[in-house]
Motif scaffolding. Structure first.
Motif, mmCIF file in Angstrom:
data_model
loop_
_atom_site.group_PDB
_atom_site.id
_atom_site.type_symbol
_atom_site.label_atom_id
_atom_site.label_comp_id
_atom_site.label_asym_id
_atom_site.label_seq_id
_atom_site.Cartn_x
_atom_site.Cartn_y
_atom_site.Cartn_z
ATOM 1 N N SER A 61 54.879 41.424 40.559
ATOM 2 C CA SER A 61 53.654 41.495 41.352
ATOM 3 C C SER A 61 52.910 40.162 41.349
ATOM 4 O O SER A 61 52.593 39.629 40.283
ATOM 5 C CB SER A 61 52.727 42.592 40.827
ATOM 6 O OG SER A 61 51.518 42.590 41.572
ATOM 7 N N LYS A 148 47.219 50.053 55.507
ATOM 8 C CA LYS A 148 48.042 49.083 54.778
ATOM 9 C C LYS A 148 49.468 49.589 54.597
ATOM 10 O O LYS A 148 50.435 48.822 54.692
ATOM 11 C CB LYS A 148 47.418 48.778 53.413
ATOM 12 C CG LYS A 148 46.275 47.800 53.443
ATOM 13 C CD LYS A 148 46.750 46.405 53.847
ATOM 14 C CE LYS A 148 45.598 45.424 53.849
ATOM 15 N NZ LYS A 148 46.044 44.092 54.355
ATOM 16 N N ASP A 151 51.136 49.111 57.859
ATOM 17 C CA ASP A 151 51.449 47.687 58.033
ATOM 18 C C ASP A 151 52.722 47.302 57.286
ATOM 19 O O ASP A 151 53.462 46.408 57.720
ATOM 20 C CB ASP A 151 50.297 46.816 57.517
ATOM 21 C CG ASP A 151 49.040 46.925 58.371
ATOM 22 O OD1 ASP A 151 49.139 47.396 59.518
ATOM 23 O OD2 ASP A 151 47.958 46.547 57.875
ATOM 24 N N ALA A 152 52.960 47.972 56.143
ATOM 25 C CA ALA A 152 54.113 47.650 55.303
ATOM 26 C C ALA A 152 55.349 48.468 55.684
ATOM 27 O O ALA A 152 56.300 48.560 54.902
ATOM 28 C CB ALA A 152 53.771 47.881 53.841
ATOM 29 N N THR A 395 38.026 45.090 54.382
ATOM 30 C CA THR A 395 38.851 44.170 53.612
ATOM 31 C C THR A 395 38.623 44.358 52.113
ATOM 32 O O THR A 395 37.497 44.336 51.647
ATOM 33 C CB THR A 395 38.517 42.715 53.990
ATOM 34 O OG1 THR A 395 38.605 42.570 55.406
ATOM 35 C CG2 THR A 395 39.498 41.767 53.327
ATOM 36 N N TYR A 397 40.877 44.176 47.961
ATOM 37 C CA TYR A 397 42.086 43.823 47.214
ATOM 38 C C TYR A 397 42.933 45.034 46.844
ATOM 39 O O TYR A 397 44.158 44.949 46.810
ATOM 40 C CB TYR A 397 41.707 43.091 45.916
ATOM 41 C CG TYR A 397 41.128 41.727 46.100
ATOM 42 C CD1 TYR A 397 41.933 40.621 46.370
ATOM 43 C CD2 TYR A 397 39.752 41.517 45.979
ATOM 44 C CE1 TYR A 397 41.390 39.357 46.520
ATOM 45 C CE2 TYR A 397 39.201 40.253 46.121
ATOM 46 C CZ TYR A 397 40.024 39.176 46.397
ATOM 47 O OH TYR A 397 39.482 37.927 46.538
ATOM 48 N N ASP A 399 43.863 47.881 48.132
ATOM 49 C CA ASP A 399 44.896 48.395 49.038
ATOM 50 C C ASP A 399 46.150 47.523 48.982
ATOM 51 O O ASP A 399 47.276 48.019 48.963
ATOM 52 C CB ASP A 399 44.369 48.463 50.472
ATOM 53 C CG ASP A 399 43.257 49.487 50.659
ATOM 54 O OD1 ASP A 399 43.097 50.339 49.762
ATOM 55 O OD2 ASP A 399 42.558 49.435 51.682
ATOM 56 N N GLU A 400 45.945 46.196 48.952
ATOM 57 C CA GLU A 400 47.077 45.280 48.861
ATOM 58 C C GLU A 400 47.815 45.463 47.542
ATOM 59 O O GLU A 400 49.058 45.447 47.502
ATOM 60 C CB GLU A 400 46.591 43.837 48.994
ATOM 61 C CG GLU A 400 45.923 43.523 50.323
ATOM 62 C CD GLU A 400 45.341 42.120 50.344
ATOM 63 O OE1 GLU A 400 45.691 41.308 49.459
ATOM 64 O OE2 GLU A 400 44.524 41.833 51.246
ATOM 65 N N ASN A 404 51.649 46.789 47.226
ATOM 66 C CA ASN A 404 52.591 45.906 46.547
ATOM 67 C C ASN A 404 53.280 46.617 45.387
ATOM 68 O O ASN A 404 54.509 46.529 45.221
ATOM 69 C CB ASN A 404 51.858 44.659 46.051
ATOM 70 C CG ASN A 404 52.725 43.758 45.190
ATOM 71 O OD1 ASN A 404 52.555 43.687 43.977
ATOM 72 N ND2 ASN A 404 53.695 43.087 45.802
#
Length: 427
Positions: A61, A148, A151-152, A395, A397, A399-400, A404
């Motif tokens: 990560s 998200k 998006d991925a 926006t 962090y 969710d990212e 991931n």
């Protein structure tokens, strides 16, 4: 510095001493919590776990070496949390409702999140999101997370609305609980498995939903974990409910942080501005008009009134638990992980300044005993927040980070399956 205290004090000190020994890692004095994001560029997240999933997260990560830089106005984690939990419909998302009937006569609203142009990768697992107890499909933080995932290239993303929530009637005396037959995760997972019999299933959760997911994945689970489930990624999970209020209910801490959160919770449970979210009607029905009116009119200016609010809402536990202490014993992950172990990999991301989820050194020792658990403790981020902007509605962090970690967990699952096949061939 290698100690957790360095996040707040900027110096190295023994993990077992001082405030940490009394209250646990998160329970530092609130004035220092106000300061510690100012020195966060020196702080690194800590990954706890002795199993392969913790090793994979630590190695792969990018967020392990990346600092979360929260804007200065969001130093107060309650401020950030309230802004992240608005109800705000994303016009790009379509909600396709599925009704899931439970074994005891209840009903859940399972919404599939769809978006034009997001076909997804059929080889990726179906994602099922179990949110916090106050959240529904039109909550901002739910919709940003689902976006998200889309998006991925996770093409099939579902979100669970618990009993009595968001146009779903409360048909049973009990609400959804993170325990036993009233934990509706297994009902939803089985429903998804019937819809997609040849697809793997990934559980994504936060807060209350994370406790539900953990309860489902334990060896002591009320129902067997479905063979299609590969694991779970969760964040902002109250791991030790015994410690949740301990140490933060000091007058300065209450005024700075908990008071605003209590008022937010009181408002959400007594006002339905967002059209059929369903909480006020459900709460009134469970409490009765007199108690409901009392809870609605509390000024919440003092700690005593804060405690009165929570004691009043304890009636929502109904007859599923004999007392509030019994509820904690039956539902707290801290207690459960001493009695059972996880059957699938689970990644839990928590923040040190999460005012609802304190963690002690004793908890960490318990968590590390389970090889399927990766516990990620971030220096800051608040509760379900991890914001990037002053007005954090989109926006963030977290969710990212969750997506991931989901990618890493999926790859880990595929590698494990390949190794198992090779072992079978050799045998």
């Amino acid at each position: 510095c290698c100690s957790w205290d360095c996040w707040c004090y900027g110096c190295s000190c023994d993990l077992s001493s001082g405030i940490n020994a009394e209250y646990g890692v998160s329970m530092v004095n609130f004035p220092f919590r106000q300061v510690h994001p100012l020195v966060r560029k020196w702080a690194q997240p800590l990954i706890f776990g002795k199993g392969p999933i913790a090793e994979a997260i630590s190695r792969q990560s990018p967020f392990v070496e990346r600092q979360i830089r929260t804007p200065l106005p969001c130093l107060n984690p309650v401020y950030a949390f309230v802004h992240r939990t608005k109800y705000e419909i994303n016009p790009e998302l379509r909600l396709v409702r599925h009704l899931v009937d439970t074994d005891d006569g209840g009903r859940l609203g399972l919404d599939k999140m769809e978006r034009d142009g997001s076909e997804g990768d059929p080889n990726k697992p179906v994602v099922v999101v179990f949110p916090g107890g106050n959240e529904v499909s039109i909550s901002t933080k739910v919709q940003t997370l689902c976006s998200k995932y889309l998006d991925a290239s996770y093409g099939d993303v579902f979100m669970c609305n618990y009993r009595g929530k968001f146009k779903t009637p409360l048909l049973t005396p009990q609400l959804t609980f993170q325990n036993g037959r009233f934990n509706d995760v297994f009902q939803v997972v089985n429903y998804i498995a019937d819809l997609y019999p040849d697809r793997k299933i990934l559980i994504s959760a936060d807060c209350f939903g994370g406790s539900c997911a953990l309860d489902y994945l334990l060896t002591s689970s009320y129902a067997p974990v479905h063979e299609n489930v590969i694991g779970c990624v969760a964040h902002s999970v109250q791991m030790n409910l015994y410690e949740t209020n301990k140490g933060i209910l000091t007058e300065p801490g209450y005024s700075l942080f908990v008071k605003n959160y209590s008022k937010y919770l009181q408002y959400v449970l007594t006002h339905d501005r967002y059209g059929s979210v369903g909480l006020p009607d459900m709460v009134r029905k469970k409490m009765g008009d007199k108690l409901y009116k009392t809870m609605s009119e509390l000024s919440l200016d003092t700690i005593d009134e804060h405690n009165q609010l929570y004691e009043g809402f304890s009636v929502l536990l109904d007859k599923a638990f004999s007392s509030s202490d019994d509820y904690v014993y039956q539902t707290s992950p801290h207690c459960k992980l001493q009695r059972a172990s996880l059957t699938r990999p689970m990644v839990i991301i928590n923040a040190q300044d999460d005012f609802t989820a304190p963690v002690s050194t004793e908890d960490i020792e318990i968590f590390e005993q389970d090889e399927n658990l990766c516990f990620w403790l971030n220096p800051n981020g608040g509760h379900c927040s991890y914001v990037k902007t002053v007005f954090p509605t989109v926006t963030n962090y977290i969710d990212e980070m969750v997506v991931n970690c989901s990618d890493i967990l999926v790859a880990h699952s595929e590698e494990t399956a390949e190794e198992r096949k090779r072992d079978e061939i050799r045998m």
